[in-house]
Design a protein around this motif. Structure first.
Motif, mmCIF file in Angstrom:
data_model
loop_
_atom_site.group_PDB
_atom_site.id
_atom_site.type_symbol
_atom_site.label_atom_id
_atom_site.label_comp_id
_atom_site.label_asym_id
_atom_site.label_seq_id
_atom_site.Cartn_x
_atom_site.Cartn_y
_atom_site.Cartn_z
ATOM 1 N N ALA A 1 0.839 -1.197 0.000
ATOM 2 C CA ALA A 1 0.000 0.000 0.000
ATOM 3 C C ALA A 1 0.870 1.243 0.000
ATOM 4 O O ALA A 1 2.008 1.219 0.483
ATOM 5 N N THR A 2 0.328 2.333 -0.523
ATOM 6 C CA THR A 2 0.984 3.638 -0.493
ATOM 7 C C THR A 2 0.070 4.615 0.241
ATOM 8 O O THR A 2 -1.116 4.730 -0.098
ATOM 9 N N VAL A 3 0.626 5.272 1.254
ATOM 10 C CA VAL A 3 -0.171 6.170 2.084
ATOM 11 C C VAL A 3 0.477 7.550 2.112
ATOM 12 O O VAL A 3 1.678 7.703 1.877
ATOM 13 N N ALA A 4 -0.337 8.561 2.406
ATOM 14 C CA ALA A 4 0.163 9.938 2.434
ATOM 15 C C ALA A 4 0.849 10.268 3.743
ATOM 16 O O ALA A 4 1.733 11.142 3.797
ATOM 17 N N THR A 5 0.478 9.587 4.823
ATOM 18 C CA THR A 5 1.050 9.845 6.148
ATOM 19 C C THR A 5 1.733 8.590 6.659
ATOM 20 O O THR A 5 1.142 7.499 6.631
ATOM 21 N N ALA A 6 2.963 8.735 7.131
ATOM 22 C CA ALA A 6 3.720 7.583 7.623
ATOM 23 C C ALA A 6 3.119 7.067 8.924
ATOM 24 O O ALA A 6 2.879 7.847 9.852
ATOM 25 N N PRO A 7 2.862 5.770 9.032
ATOM 26 C CA PRO A 7 2.387 5.208 10.301
ATOM 27 C C PRO A 7 3.441 5.411 11.394
ATOM 28 O O PRO A 7 4.637 5.305 11.139
ATOM 29 N N LYS A 8 2.996 5.686 12.578
ATOM 30 C CA LYS A 8 3.925 5.944 13.670
ATOM 31 C C LYS A 8 4.690 4.681 14.062
ATOM 32 O O LYS A 8 4.142 3.587 14.092
ATOM 33 N N GLY A 9 5.970 4.884 14.355
ATOM 34 C CA GLY A 9 6.783 3.783 14.852
ATOM 35 C C GLY A 9 7.308 2.829 13.810
ATOM 36 O O GLY A 9 7.925 1.815 14.152
ATOM 37 N N VAL A 10 7.092 3.124 12.523
ATOM 38 C CA VAL A 10 7.584 2.230 11.460
ATOM 39 C C VAL A 10 8.820 2.865 10.828
ATOM 40 O O VAL A 10 8.757 3.986 10.317
ATOM 41 N N PRO A 11 9.980 2.174 10.840
ATOM 42 C CA PRO A 11 11.210 2.746 10.269
ATOM 43 C C PRO A 11 11.126 2.910 8.756
ATOM 44 O O PRO A 11 10.351 2.222 8.081
ATOM 45 N N ALA B 1 15.117 -2.369 18.744
ATOM 46 C CA ALA B 1 14.123 -2.371 17.658
ATOM 47 C C ALA B 1 13.235 -1.134 17.688
ATOM 48 O O ALA B 1 12.904 -0.571 16.638
ATOM 49 N N HIS B 2 12.861 -0.677 18.882
ATOM 50 C CA HIS B 2 11.976 0.491 18.955
ATOM 51 C C HIS B 2 12.720 1.806 18.713
ATOM 52 O O HIS B 2 12.090 2.859 18.604
ATOM 53 N N ASP B 3 14.070 1.755 18.637
ATOM 54 C CA ASP B 3 14.850 2.965 18.372
ATOM 55 C C ASP B 3 15.254 3.100 16.908
ATOM 56 O O ASP B 3 15.937 4.062 16.543
ATOM 57 N N VAL B 4 14.875 2.156 16.064
ATOM 58 C CA VAL B 4 15.282 2.182 14.655
ATOM 59 C C VAL B 4 14.551 3.307 13.926
ATOM 60 O O VAL B 4 13.333 3.451 14.027
ATOM 61 N N ARG B 5 15.318 4.102 13.190
ATOM 62 C CA ARG B 5 14.741 5.180 12.392
ATOM 63 C C ARG B 5 14.889 4.922 10.898
ATOM 64 O O ARG B 5 14.042 5.314 10.103
ATOM 65 N N LEU B 6 15.968 4.238 10.511
ATOM 66 C CA LEU B 6 16.245 4.055 9.082
ATOM 67 C C LEU B 6 17.055 2.785 8.869
ATOM 68 O O LEU B 6 17.998 2.501 9.620
ATOM 69 N N VAL B 7 16.664 2.023 7.840
ATOM 70 C CA VAL B 7 17.462 0.882 7.380
ATOM 71 C C VAL B 7 17.968 1.246 5.991
ATOM 72 O O VAL B 7 17.173 1.485 5.074
ATOM 73 N N LEU C 1 19.885 4.498 14.365
ATOM 74 C CA LEU C 1 19.049 4.522 15.560
ATOM 75 C C LEU C 1 18.896 5.960 16.051
ATOM 76 O O LEU C 1 19.457 6.900 15.486
ATOM 77 N N THR C 2 18.119 6.108 17.093
ATOM 78 C CA THR C 2 17.998 7.420 17.737
ATOM 79 C C THR C 2 19.337 7.813 18.358
ATOM 80 O O THR C 2 20.230 6.991 18.523
ATOM 81 N N ARG C 3 19.462 9.093 18.682
ATOM 82 C CA ARG C 3 20.664 9.669 19.310
ATOM 83 C C ARG C 3 21.905 9.505 18.431
ATOM 84 O O ARG C 3 23.017 9.382 18.929
#
Length: 282
Positions: free
Chosen positions: A167-177, A217-223, A235-237
Protein backbone atom coordinates in the motif's frame (compact mmCIF):
# COMPACT_ATOMS: atom_id res chain seq x y z
CA UNK A 1 -20.17 -97.15 49.16
CA UNK A 2 -20.68 -93.88 47.56
CA UNK A 3 -21.08 -93.67 43.83
CA UNK A 4 -21.02 -90.83 41.37
CA UNK A 5 -23.22 -87.98 42.43
CA UNK A 6 -25.74 -86.36 40.15
CA UNK A 7 -26.29 -82.63 39.99
CA UNK A 8 -29.52 -81.23 41.26
CA UNK A 9 -31.84 -80.27 38.38
CA UNK A 10 -31.93 -76.69 39.59
CA UNK A 11 -28.18 -76.54 39.52
CA UNK A 12 -27.57 -77.77 35.98
CA UNK A 13 -24.68 -76.07 34.27
CA UNK A 14 -25.52 -74.23 31.09
CA UNK A 15 -23.63 -75.36 28.00
CA UNK A 16 -20.74 -73.08 27.27
CA UNK A 17 -21.79 -70.23 25.04
CA UNK A 18 -25.49 -70.36 25.98
CA UNK A 19 -27.35 -67.62 27.76
CA UNK A 20 -26.98 -63.86 27.78
CA UNK A 21 -23.27 -63.94 27.01
CA UNK A 22 -24.06 -65.47 23.68
CA UNK A 23 -26.70 -62.89 22.86
CA UNK A 24 -24.36 -59.96 23.57
CA UNK A 25 -22.68 -59.93 20.20
CA UNK A 26 -21.95 -57.02 17.87
CA UNK A 27 -24.99 -55.29 16.46
CA UNK A 28 -24.38 -56.63 12.96
CA UNK A 29 -23.99 -60.24 14.18
CA UNK A 30 -27.56 -60.42 15.50
CA UNK A 31 -29.73 -57.92 13.68
CA UNK A 32 -28.39 -58.39 10.18
CA UNK A 33 -29.31 -62.12 9.92
CA UNK A 34 -32.78 -61.30 11.27
CA UNK A 35 -33.23 -58.58 8.66
CA UNK A 36 -32.07 -60.94 5.93
CA UNK A 37 -34.50 -63.61 7.09
CA UNK A 38 -37.32 -61.06 7.23
CA UNK A 39 -36.38 -59.86 3.73
CA UNK A 40 -36.52 -63.41 2.38
CA UNK A 41 -39.87 -64.06 4.04
CA UNK A 42 -41.44 -61.08 2.26
CA UNK A 43 -41.48 -62.79 -1.06
CA UNK A 44 -40.43 -61.37 -4.43
CA UNK A 45 -43.47 -59.13 -4.95
CA UNK A 46 -43.26 -57.48 -1.56
CA UNK A 47 -39.51 -57.12 -1.89
CA UNK A 48 -39.95 -55.24 -5.17
CA UNK A 49 -42.58 -53.00 -3.64
CA UNK A 50 -40.38 -52.23 -0.64
CA UNK A 51 -37.39 -51.49 -2.88
CA UNK A 52 -39.50 -49.09 -4.94
CA UNK A 53 -40.78 -47.42 -1.77
CA UNK A 54 -37.23 -46.94 -0.45
CA UNK A 55 -36.05 -45.53 -3.79
CA UNK A 56 -38.96 -43.09 -3.88
CA UNK A 57 -38.26 -42.04 -0.31
CA UNK A 58 -34.59 -41.39 -1.16
CA UNK A 59 -35.56 -39.33 -4.19
CA UNK A 60 -38.07 -37.31 -2.18
CA UNK A 61 -35.57 -36.62 0.59
CA UNK A 62 -32.87 -35.70 -1.95
CA UNK A 63 -35.22 -33.40 -3.83
CA UNK A 64 -36.37 -31.77 -0.63
CA UNK A 65 -32.76 -31.22 0.50
CA UNK A 66 -31.86 -29.66 -2.85
CA UNK A 67 -34.91 -27.43 -2.76
CA UNK A 68 -34.17 -26.39 0.84
CA UNK A 69 -30.56 -25.49 -0.04
CA UNK A 70 -31.12 -23.76 -3.36
CA UNK A 71 -34.80 -23.10 -3.97
CA UNK A 72 -36.30 -22.13 -0.66
CA UNK A 73 -35.98 -18.86 1.23
CA UNK A 74 -34.81 -20.63 4.40
CA UNK A 75 -31.06 -20.84 3.74
CA UNK A 76 -30.24 -17.61 1.92
CA UNK A 77 -27.68 -14.89 2.64
CA UNK A 78 -29.19 -12.17 4.79
CA UNK A 79 -25.99 -10.77 6.29
CA UNK A 80 -22.30 -10.40 5.30
CA UNK A 81 -20.15 -9.65 8.35
CA UNK A 82 -16.50 -8.54 8.37
CA UNK A 83 -14.00 -9.07 11.19
CA UNK A 84 -10.28 -8.35 11.64
CA UNK A 85 -10.06 -5.06 9.73
CA UNK A 86 -7.99 -2.21 11.15
CA UNK A 87 -7.18 0.10 8.24
CA UNK A 88 -9.69 -1.24 5.73
CA UNK A 89 -13.35 -0.39 6.20
CA UNK A 90 -15.88 -3.24 6.50
CA UNK A 91 -18.10 -1.60 3.88
CA UNK A 92 -15.15 -1.58 1.48
CA UNK A 93 -14.48 -5.27 2.07
CA UNK A 94 -18.14 -6.18 1.58
CA UNK A 95 -18.28 -4.22 -1.68
CA UNK A 96 -15.30 -6.08 -3.13
CA UNK A 97 -16.55 -9.46 -1.87
CA UNK A 98 -19.76 -8.88 -3.88
CA UNK A 99 -21.84 -11.49 -2.07
CA UNK A 100 -25.42 -10.74 -3.04
CA UNK A 101 -28.05 -10.73 -0.32
CA UNK A 102 -30.68 -13.32 -1.07
CA UNK A 103 -28.17 -15.68 -2.69
CA UNK A 104 -28.53 -19.32 -1.57
CA UNK A 105 -25.89 -19.84 1.09
CA UNK A 106 -24.81 -23.16 -0.42
CA UNK A 107 -24.13 -21.59 -3.84
CA UNK A 108 -21.66 -18.93 -2.60
CA UNK A 109 -18.24 -19.69 -4.12
CA UNK A 110 -16.05 -19.00 -1.07
CA UNK A 111 -12.79 -19.48 -2.99
CA UNK A 112 -13.83 -16.96 -5.63
CA UNK A 113 -14.82 -14.43 -2.95
CA UNK A 114 -11.45 -14.81 -1.22
CA UNK A 115 -9.64 -14.44 -4.55
CA UNK A 116 -11.47 -11.21 -5.35
CA UNK A 117 -10.59 -9.75 -1.97
CA UNK A 118 -6.87 -10.60 -2.18
CA UNK A 119 -6.61 -9.30 -5.75
CA UNK A 120 -8.41 -6.00 -5.19
CA UNK A 121 -7.17 -5.27 -1.66
CA UNK A 122 -3.42 -6.01 -1.36
CA UNK A 123 -3.54 -4.93 2.27
CA UNK A 124 -5.25 -8.24 2.98
CA UNK A 125 -2.71 -10.88 3.93
CA UNK A 126 -5.26 -13.68 4.30
CA UNK A 127 -9.02 -14.02 4.45
CA UNK A 128 -11.35 -16.85 5.42
CA UNK A 129 -14.81 -16.85 3.83
CA UNK A 130 -17.06 -18.85 6.15
CA UNK A 131 -20.67 -19.96 5.74
CA UNK A 132 -22.50 -19.43 9.03
CA UNK A 133 -25.78 -21.27 8.69
CA UNK A 134 -28.54 -20.46 8.17
CA UNK A 135 -28.19 -16.87 6.88
CA UNK A 136 -24.67 -15.40 7.18
CA UNK A 137 -21.37 -15.16 5.31
CA UNK A 138 -18.41 -14.20 7.52
CA UNK A 139 -15.30 -12.54 6.07
CA UNK A 140 -12.46 -13.07 8.56
CA UNK A 141 -9.69 -10.74 7.42
CA UNK A 142 -6.03 -10.58 8.47
CA UNK A 143 -4.36 -7.37 7.31
CA UNK A 144 -0.69 -6.93 6.47
CA UNK A 145 1.28 -4.80 8.91
CA UNK A 146 4.06 -2.47 7.75
CA UNK A 147 7.58 -3.44 8.82
CA UNK A 148 9.34 -0.71 6.79
CA UNK A 149 8.38 2.35 4.74
CA UNK A 150 9.83 3.48 1.41
CA UNK A 151 9.43 7.23 1.00
CA UNK A 152 9.05 8.66 -2.48
CA UNK A 153 7.49 11.89 -3.67
CA UNK A 154 6.16 12.75 -0.24
CA UNK A 155 4.27 9.44 0.03
CA UNK A 156 5.12 6.20 1.81
CA UNK A 157 4.98 2.68 0.45
CA UNK A 158 4.33 0.13 3.17
CA UNK A 159 6.38 -3.07 3.15
CA UNK A 160 5.31 -6.02 5.29
CA UNK A 161 7.39 -8.65 7.11
CA UNK A 162 7.52 -10.78 3.93
CA UNK A 163 8.93 -7.92 1.86
CA UNK A 164 5.63 -7.33 0.04
CA UNK A 165 4.87 -3.73 -0.94
CA UNK A 166 1.17 -3.62 -0.32
CA UNK A 167 0.00 0.00 0.00
CA UNK A 168 0.98 3.64 -0.49
CA UNK A 169 -0.17 6.17 2.08
CA UNK A 170 0.16 9.94 2.43
CA UNK A 171 1.05 9.85 6.15
CA UNK A 172 3.72 7.58 7.62
CA UNK A 173 2.39 5.21 10.30
CA UNK A 174 3.93 5.94 13.67
CA UNK A 175 6.78 3.78 14.85
CA UNK A 176 7.58 2.23 11.46
CA UNK A 177 11.21 2.75 10.27
CA UNK A 178 12.02 3.99 6.79
CA UNK A 179 13.92 1.99 4.20
CA UNK A 180 16.44 3.67 1.95
CA UNK A 181 17.72 1.85 -1.14
CA UNK A 182 20.79 3.13 -3.00
CA UNK A 183 19.20 5.16 -5.80
CA UNK A 184 22.48 5.73 -7.68
CA UNK A 185 24.46 2.56 -7.12
CA UNK A 186 28.11 2.55 -8.04
CA UNK A 187 30.72 -0.17 -8.16
CA UNK A 188 29.74 -3.07 -5.90
CA UNK A 189 26.34 -1.52 -5.21
CA UNK A 190 25.47 -1.54 -8.91
CA UNK A 191 26.64 -5.15 -9.25
CA UNK A 192 24.57 -6.19 -6.23
CA UNK A 193 21.49 -4.45 -7.57
CA UNK A 194 21.83 -6.18 -10.96
CA UNK A 195 22.44 -9.55 -9.35
CA UNK A 196 19.71 -9.53 -6.70
CA UNK A 197 17.24 -6.92 -7.94
CA UNK A 198 15.45 -4.32 -5.82
CA UNK A 199 12.78 -6.73 -4.54
CA UNK A 200 15.39 -9.11 -3.13
CA UNK A 201 17.24 -6.21 -1.48
CA UNK A 202 13.98 -5.00 0.07
CA UNK A 203 13.37 -8.47 1.51
CA UNK A 204 16.91 -8.51 2.85
CA UNK A 205 16.33 -5.16 4.57
CA UNK A 206 13.16 -6.50 6.18
CA UNK A 207 15.10 -9.57 7.27
CA UNK A 208 17.61 -7.32 9.03
CA UNK A 209 14.87 -5.26 10.69
CA UNK A 210 13.18 -8.42 11.98
CA UNK A 211 16.46 -9.73 13.42
CA UNK A 212 17.22 -6.62 15.48
CA UNK A 213 17.14 -7.31 19.23
CA UNK A 214 14.19 -5.87 21.18
CA UNK A 215 16.54 -3.55 23.08
CA UNK A 216 17.08 -1.49 19.91
CA UNK A 217 14.12 -2.37 17.66
CA UNK A 218 11.98 0.49 18.96
CA UNK A 219 14.85 2.97 18.37
CA UNK A 220 15.28 2.18 14.65
CA UNK A 221 14.74 5.18 12.39
CA UNK A 222 16.24 4.05 9.08
CA UNK A 223 17.46 0.88 7.38
CA UNK A 224 19.88 1.76 4.61
CA UNK A 225 20.75 -0.72 1.86
CA UNK A 226 23.78 -0.05 -0.31
CA UNK A 227 24.18 -3.65 -1.47
CA UNK A 228 23.23 -7.18 -0.42
CA UNK A 229 26.05 -7.37 2.12
CA UNK A 230 26.18 -3.69 3.06
CA UNK A 231 23.14 -2.88 5.18
CA UNK A 232 23.25 -0.41 8.04
CA UNK A 233 20.73 0.66 10.66
CA UNK A 234 20.39 4.19 12.02
CA UNK A 235 19.05 4.52 15.56
CA UNK A 236 18.00 7.42 17.74
CA UNK A 237 20.66 9.67 19.31
CA UNK A 238 22.83 9.45 16.19
CA UNK A 239 23.79 5.79 16.68
CA UNK A 240 24.62 3.64 13.65
CA UNK A 241 24.90 -0.13 13.35
CA UNK A 242 26.82 -1.70 10.47
CA UNK A 243 24.99 -4.98 9.97
CA UNK A 244 26.27 -6.36 6.67
CA UNK A 245 23.96 -8.90 5.03
CA UNK A 246 20.90 -10.47 6.61
CA UNK A 247 22.77 -13.70 7.31
CA UNK A 248 23.60 -14.77 10.88
CA UNK A 249 20.87 -12.45 12.14
CA UNK A 250 20.41 -14.09 15.54
CA UNK A 251 24.15 -14.12 16.25
CA UNK A 252 24.51 -10.50 15.17
CA UNK A 253 21.60 -9.53 17.40
CA UNK A 254 23.21 -11.14 20.45
CA UNK A 255 26.54 -9.50 19.65
CA UNK A 256 24.92 -6.07 19.28
CA UNK A 257 23.13 -6.45 22.62
CA UNK A 258 26.42 -7.31 24.34
CA UNK A 259 28.23 -4.37 22.70
CA UNK A 260 25.56 -1.92 23.81
CA UNK A 261 25.73 -3.14 27.37
CA UNK A 262 29.54 -2.92 27.40
CA UNK A 263 29.67 0.51 25.72
CA UNK A 264 26.34 2.27 26.42
CA UNK A 265 27.60 5.65 25.16
CA UNK A 266 29.13 4.42 21.89
CA UNK A 267 27.71 5.68 18.60
CA UNK A 268 29.07 3.22 16.02
CA UNK A 269 28.64 -0.54 16.21
CA UNK A 270 29.95 -2.99 13.62
CA UNK A 271 28.55 -6.55 13.71
CA UNK A 272 29.13 -7.44 10.06
CA UNK A 273 31.45 -10.17 11.37
CA UNK A 274 29.80 -11.13 14.69
CA UNK A 275 32.85 -13.09 15.83
CA UNK A 276 34.99 -9.94 15.50
CA UNK A 277 32.73 -6.96 16.28
CA UNK A 278 33.85 -3.38 16.72
CA UNK A 279 32.57 -0.33 18.56
CA UNK A 280 33.63 3.32 18.46
CA UNK A 281 32.56 6.88 19.28
CA UNK A 282 31.18 8.20 22.51
Amino acid sequence: MSGPTTADPGERQRPQGDGPARRRGPLGSTRLPRLLRAWRLLGPVRRRRLAVLVAVLVLVLGGFSGWALYGSSWLRVRQVSVTGTQVLKPVQVRAVAAVGLGTPLASVDTDAVAGRLRAALPRIDSVAVVRSWPHEIRLEVTERKPALLIEKGGKFTEVDAKGVRFATVATAPKGVPRLELATRPQGGSATSLRRFGPDRLVREAVRVAQALPPVVAHDVRLVKVRSYDSISVELTRGRVVLWGSGEQGAEKGRTLTALMKAAPHARHFDVTAPSAPAVSGS
